[in-house]
Design a protein around this motif. Structure first.
Motif, PDB file in Angstrom:
ATOM      1  N   VAL A   1     -19.520  25.806 -25.783  1.00  0.00           N
ATOM      2  CA  VAL A   1     -19.116  24.489 -25.317  1.00  0.00           C
ATOM      3  C   VAL A   1     -17.855  24.663 -24.480  1.00  0.00           C
ATOM      4  O   VAL A   1     -16.857  25.211 -24.945  1.00  0.00           O
ATOM      5  N   THR A   2     -17.919  24.213 -23.246  1.00  0.00           N
ATOM      6  CA  THR A   2     -16.779  24.321 -22.342  1.00  0.00           C
ATOM      7  C   THR A   2     -16.006  23.015 -22.362  1.00  0.00           C
ATOM      8  O   THR A   2     -16.587  21.945 -22.163  1.00  0.00           O
ATOM      9  N   LYS A   3     -14.704  23.102 -22.597  1.00  0.00           N
ATOM     10  CA  LYS A   3     -13.863  21.908 -22.603  1.00  0.00           C
ATOM     11  C   LYS A   3     -13.731  21.403 -21.170  1.00  0.00           C
ATOM     12  O   LYS A   3     -13.519  22.166 -20.235  1.00  0.00           O
TER      13      LYS A   3
END
Length: 103
Positions: free
Chosen positions: A5-7
């Motif tokens: 999951v990329t912020k």
């Protein structure tokens, strides 16, 4: 299954209507959304600013001159030797008396 999951962060801007229309047209012509177009353009400009501020470019002549100086540096003259000696004395004195306060 392991997914990363990329912020993501949000950036917003208010612009005059004519600027918005120009951005929309450019985005449409490039096949991107306005958001994609803005991010790509801003990122490209940001990378150029960072490179301009952090990278030193030398001509081949200047690069050769710098290499020669590093390989055969000048011998320090008497004034430089005296300045280096003075610096060492001051530095050593500061290390011995880290905090000196006199009212």
């Amino acid at each position: 299954m392991n997914t990363a999951v990329t912020k993501q962060d949000r950036i917003g801007a208010r612009v005059p209507h004519d600027v918005y229309e120009t951005l929309c047209r450019a985005a449409q012509l490039s096949g991107a959304t306005v958001n994609q177009f803005l991010v790509q353009a801003a990122l490209k400009e940001a990378q150029q600013v960072i490179e301009r501020e952090e990278v030193i470019r030398l001509s081949p002549r200047d690069w050769q001159w710098l290499l020669e100086l590093m390989e055969k540096p000048f011998k320090p003259n008497a004034r430089l030797l005296a300045a280096m000696e003075h610096y060492q004395k001051v530095k050593n004195a500061d290390e011995d008396n880290t905090f000196r306060w006199e009212p």
